[in-house]
Motif scaffolding. Structure first.
Motif, PDB file in Angstrom:
ATOM      1  N   ALA A 178       8.626  -8.534   4.820  1.00  0.00           N
ATOM      2  CA  ALA A 178       9.341  -7.969   3.673  1.00  0.00           C
ATOM      3  C   ALA A 178       9.914  -6.595   3.997  1.00  0.00           C
ATOM      4  O   ALA A 178      11.046  -6.263   3.619  1.00  0.00           O
ATOM      5  CB  ALA A 178       8.395  -7.882   2.476  1.00  0.00           C
ATOM      6  N   ARG A 179       9.143  -5.786   4.718  1.00  0.00           N
ATOM      7  CA  ARG A 179       9.632  -4.465   5.104  1.00  0.00           C
ATOM      8  C   ARG A 179      10.815  -4.580   6.070  1.00  0.00           C
ATOM      9  O   ARG A 179      11.734  -3.745   6.044  1.00  0.00           O
ATOM     10  CB  ARG A 179       8.524  -3.664   5.762  1.00  0.00           C
ATOM     11  N   ALA A 180      10.783  -5.584   6.928  1.00  0.00           N
ATOM     12  CA  ALA A 180      11.847  -5.744   7.922  1.00  0.00           C
ATOM     13  C   ALA A 180      13.129  -6.301   7.306  1.00  0.00           C
ATOM     14  O   ALA A 180      14.234  -5.862   7.636  1.00  0.00           O
ATOM     15  CB  ALA A 180      11.374  -6.652   9.051  1.00  0.00           C
ATOM     16  N   ALA A 183      14.277  -8.407   1.770  1.00  0.00           N
ATOM     17  CA  ALA A 183      14.623  -9.464   0.818  1.00  0.00           C
ATOM     18  C   ALA A 183      13.655  -9.492  -0.355  1.00  0.00           C
ATOM     19  O   ALA A 183      12.441  -9.439  -0.165  1.00  0.00           O
ATOM     20  CB  ALA A 183      14.623 -10.819   1.531  1.00  0.00           C
ATOM     21  N   ARG A 184      14.190  -9.592  -1.557  1.00  0.00           N
ATOM     22  CA  ARG A 184      13.356  -9.604  -2.750  1.00  0.00           C
ATOM     23  C   ARG A 184      12.400 -10.799  -2.757  1.00  0.00           C
ATOM     24  O   ARG A 184      11.274 -10.702  -3.244  1.00  0.00           O
ATOM     25  CB  ARG A 184      14.241  -9.624  -4.003  1.00  0.00           C
ATOM     26  N   ARG A 185      12.845 -11.914  -2.210  1.00  0.00           N
ATOM     27  CA  ARG A 185      11.980 -13.100  -2.205  1.00  0.00           C
ATOM     28  C   ARG A 185      10.733 -12.860  -1.361  1.00  0.00           C
ATOM     29  O   ARG A 185       9.665 -13.377  -1.667  1.00  0.00           O
ATOM     30  CB  ARG A 185      12.743 -14.325  -1.704  1.00  0.00           C
ATOM     31  N   HIS A 186      10.877 -12.054  -0.307  1.00  0.00           N
ATOM     32  CA  HIS A 186       9.716 -11.759   0.532  1.00  0.00           C
ATOM     33  C   HIS A 186       8.748 -10.810  -0.172  1.00  0.00           C
ATOM     34  O   HIS A 186       7.527 -10.934  -0.014  1.00  0.00           O
ATOM     35  CB  HIS A 186      10.170 -11.178   1.875  1.00  0.00           C
ATOM     36  N   TRP A 187       9.268  -9.878  -0.959  1.00  0.00           N
ATOM     37  CA  TRP A 187       8.377  -8.990  -1.714  1.00  0.00           C
ATOM     38  C   TRP A 187       7.645  -9.763  -2.811  1.00  0.00           C
ATOM     39  O   TRP A 187       6.468  -9.518  -3.075  1.00  0.00           O
ATOM     40  CB  TRP A 187       9.167  -7.819  -2.304  1.00  0.00           C
ATOM     41  N   ILE A 214      -1.374   2.807   0.720  1.00  0.00           N
ATOM     42  CA  ILE A 214      -1.122   3.494   1.996  1.00  0.00           C
ATOM     43  C   ILE A 214       0.231   3.087   2.572  1.00  0.00           C
ATOM     44  O   ILE A 214       1.019   3.952   3.017  1.00  0.00           O
ATOM     45  CB  ILE A 214      -2.250   3.198   2.996  1.00  0.00           C
ATOM     46  N   ALA A 215       0.527   1.792   2.571  1.00  0.00           N
ATOM     47  CA  ALA A 215       1.816   1.337   3.100  1.00  0.00           C
ATOM     48  C   ALA A 215       2.969   1.864   2.253  1.00  0.00           C
ATOM     49  O   ALA A 215       4.001   2.300   2.776  1.00  0.00           O
ATOM     50  CB  ALA A 215       1.853  -0.190   3.161  1.00  0.00           C
ATOM     51  N   GLY A 216       2.797   1.843   0.930  1.00  0.00           N
ATOM     52  CA  GLY A 216       3.850   2.307   0.038  1.00  0.00           C
ATOM     53  C   GLY A 216       4.137   3.788   0.206  1.00  0.00           C
ATOM     54  O   GLY A 216       5.300   4.206   0.320  1.00  0.00           O
ATOM     55  N   VAL A 217       3.097   4.594   0.234  1.00  0.00           N
ATOM     56  CA  VAL A 217       3.275   6.041   0.398  1.00  0.00           C
ATOM     57  C   VAL A 217       3.897   6.349   1.755  1.00  0.00           C
ATOM     58  O   VAL A 217       4.807   7.189   1.868  1.00  0.00           O
ATOM     59  CB  VAL A 217       1.921   6.772   0.236  1.00  0.00           C
ATOM     60  N   THR A 218       3.431   5.665   2.803  1.00  0.00           N
ATOM     61  CA  THR A 218       3.991   5.895   4.137  1.00  0.00           C
ATOM     62  C   THR A 218       5.474   5.552   4.174  1.00  0.00           C
ATOM     63  O   THR A 218       6.292   6.307   4.738  1.00  0.00           O
ATOM     64  CB  THR A 218       3.227   5.058   5.184  1.00  0.00           C
ATOM     65  N   ARG A 230      12.717   0.767  -2.359  1.00  0.00           N
ATOM     66  CA  ARG A 230      11.450   0.436  -1.726  1.00  0.00           C
ATOM     67  C   ARG A 230      10.298   0.619  -2.709  1.00  0.00           C
ATOM     68  O   ARG A 230       9.351  -0.184  -2.727  1.00  0.00           O
ATOM     69  CB  ARG A 230      11.249   1.285  -0.480  1.00  0.00           C
ATOM     70  N   LEU A 231      10.359   1.621  -3.558  1.00  0.00           N
ATOM     71  CA  LEU A 231       9.347   1.812  -4.589  1.00  0.00           C
ATOM     72  C   LEU A 231       9.323   0.618  -5.533  1.00  0.00           C
ATOM     73  O   LEU A 231       8.254   0.108  -5.885  1.00  0.00           O
ATOM     74  CB  LEU A 231       9.614   3.099  -5.365  1.00  0.00           C
TER      75      LEU A 231
END
Length: 566
Positions: A178-180, A183-187, A214-218, A230-231
């Motif tokens: 999802a980060r790469a 795509a909304r479907r992956h989130w 942790i991942a979100g803040v990073t 991203r938020l």
């Protein structure tokens, strides 16, 4: 040619997507068949044990409930007073189709195996940009490390540790994808994967929250992305998980709070750091296994050396989200100081660490297009899987653990009770094991269900034809001080005296330990097990109908009929 992490590389090897998916599907089916074989191999010689026997007992009850009262009735029963939920949904769905069997445990975990393979393959293709054969081989490695083939805690068994490992590993792989891709479907898929982890084991809540935070803040602080979008992506995943799984935690809050804050003495051990660091050793040396660890280490070192040789920064493109997924569980266990008495909880770290080691960087490594290296990676992976799987055969057949219950002994015990009931023309009786060890009442109950064809009902009742056996549930089997303390009596001696009176009045068959047994002292009843036995027999009116029976390398028991109950 350079390839971004969001694109899929053109194949250097002529293997179609359909062929790859088919091969992975067949491999998963073969793995399931092998696990079922291992399950049968173990139970030919040995009997059930904790934690799996309690899960299997309830699985069988839900399957019976689904067959007799409907799937929804079984699902409702499985949704309350439990630390897990999705395995019970699966049990309810299997109930109308299958008779309860210990091998059904493999089927409950099979969807997680498939999800882990699919998510890992997606990670290796979309993030690491590996060739299809290499991505498929490495994806299968995430479900064939050593712990998967353990007789205790593996795919042939039914502990929730492996289920949690597979569910969290799936979520970590989807997060990386999802980060790469963005795509909304992956989130959204990440939210579903996180919900599955939450509903397969309640303790996953700790890891899920830490992973998202942790991942979100990073990402928001460090990553060069649209921070607002991203938020919203992280919020969408978190809300999806909360909506799908939050109700379970609300419904079972009191049970979960008491269990994990008062009853679970492994979690409350508070070991000092020099001892709790042992969880990290367990992850690599025990759960991952030497062959898998060596292969993963070689791939990791190769990727790092390639970076150094090409003078690229070692931190650039690092798959840190996958590394975080792997480090969170074992790091939390070490920081909390949880007991090493339950060595399986650290298993949850293996998929994340394994996927990170096999693909530490995003983008297409220069070696990924080399046909010879891809072929070598696939062959090496296949060899490692075969070696690791063969080790599973040994653990299922070699009696290296003196506490394993012996199947003939359980048949002797349950057969003696069954025959005595028939000889006396009785149809109903209660039984109790008067200590906690290789044997306790739930072990006998499990043998009645799966070895003798009794039908479980309401937790403690087993019925076959007109014969109705039930566990007495006097409190002897309480395995922690929290429940023991709740028994009537100001002192331990008072509690034992109360149990003696209850046993004489209410139990038809008592299974006592013999002198010389090695019993685990932290179970509250065990220091008093011999005195408890002697005080009951001193009341008179008891007849031995079986024994001494050697139930394991550490224990012998005898079965007594209580003639005070007519």
């Amino acid at each position: 040619m350079t390839t971004s992490p969001m694109s899929v590389p053109q194949a250097a090897l002529p293997v179609s997507a359909r062929t790859t998916v088919l091969a992975m599907g067949l491999a998963v089916v073969a793995l399931a068949a092998f696990a079922i074989y291992l399950n049968g191999l173990y139970y030919r010689s040995y009997g059930p044990f904790y934690d799996s026997l309690s899960y299997m007992n309830f699985m069988a009850e839900l399957m019976v409930r689904a067959r007799s009262e409907g799937v929804l009735s079984a699902v409702r029963l499985g949704s309350v007073n439990s630390t897990v939920f999705l395995p019970w949904v699966e049990s309810a769905l299997l109930g109308p189709l299958l008779q309860p069997a210990r091998a059904d445990a493999v089927l409950l975990q099979l969807p997680l195996v498939g999800a882990q393979v699919a998510a890992a393959y997606l990670f290796f293709r979309r993030v690491a940009c590996y060739e299809r054969p290499m991505a498929a081989a490495f994806a299968m490695l995430t479900v064939t490390y050593a712990a998967v083939f353990f007789f205790n805690g593996g795919l042939s068994d039914l502990r929730m540790d492996l289920a949690q490992a597979l569910a969290l590993g799936t979520a970590g792989a989807v997060l990386a994808v999802a980060r790469a891709t963005g795509a909304r479907r992956h989130w959204f898929l990440l939210g579903v994967a996180l919900a599955a982890a939450l509903l397969f084991r309640a303790t996953s809540a700790v890891y899920v929250v830490l992973l998202l935070v942790i991942a979100g803040v990073t990402d928001l602080v460090v990553a060069r992305v649209d921070r607002r979008r991203r938020l919203l992506d992280y919020l969408a995943a978190g809300v999806t998980a909360a909506v799908l799984a939050g109700w379970f935690y609300v419904l079972n809050f009191q049970l979960l709070y008491e269990y994990y804050t008062a009853r679970n003495y492994d979690a409350l051990a508070r070991l000092p750091l020099p001892q709790s660091i042992g969880h990290l050793r367990l992850v690599f040396a025990t759960h991952m296994g030497l062959p898998v660890a060596v292969l993963a280490g070689a791939v990791f070192l190769g990727a790092v050396c390639q970076r150094v040789a090409s003078r690229q920064p070692l931190a650039r493109g690092l798959n840190w989200a996958m590394l975080l997924t792997g480090l969170l569980p074992v790091g939390f266990l070490i920081a909390l100081g949880t007991s090493l008495g339950n060595p399986y909880v650290s298993m949850t770290s293996v998929p994340g660490l394994l996927m990170f080691a096999l693909a530490p960087y995003a983008g297409r490594p220069g070696s990924a297009a080399n046909v010879h290296l891809v072929g070598a990676a696939v062959l090496a992976t296949c060899a490692v899987v075969v070696i690791t799987a063969w080790g599973g055969v040994r653990t299922h057949t070699t009696n290296a653990d003196p506490w394993r219950p012996l199947a003939p002994a359980l048949q002797n015990i349950t057969g003696a009770i069954d025959a005595d009931l028939a000889a006396r023309g009785k149809r109903e009786a209660s039984f109790e094991v008067t200590y906690v060890g290789t044997l306790d009442s739930t072990v006998v109950f499990n043998s009645l269900i799966f070895d003798r064809g009794f039908v479980p009902l309401n937790g403690s009742n087993a019925i076959k034809g007109r014969v109705h056996l039930k566990t007495a549930d006097l409190g002897v089997s309480f395995a922690n001080p929290y429940d023991w303390k709740a028994l009537p009596g100001a002192s331990d001696q008072d509690k034992v005296a109360g149990l003696v009176s209850d046993a004489v009045r209410n139990v038809d068959y008592l299974i006592f330990p013999e002198d010389g047994n090695t019993l685990i002292e932290h179970h509250p009843i065990n220091p008093y097990a011999i005195a408890y036995r002697d005080q009951i027999l001193a009341r008179g009116g008891f007849t031995r109908i079986a024994g001494p029976v050697r139930v394991s390398g550490m224990e012998r028991v005898s079965v007594y009929r209580n003639d005070n109950r007519k």
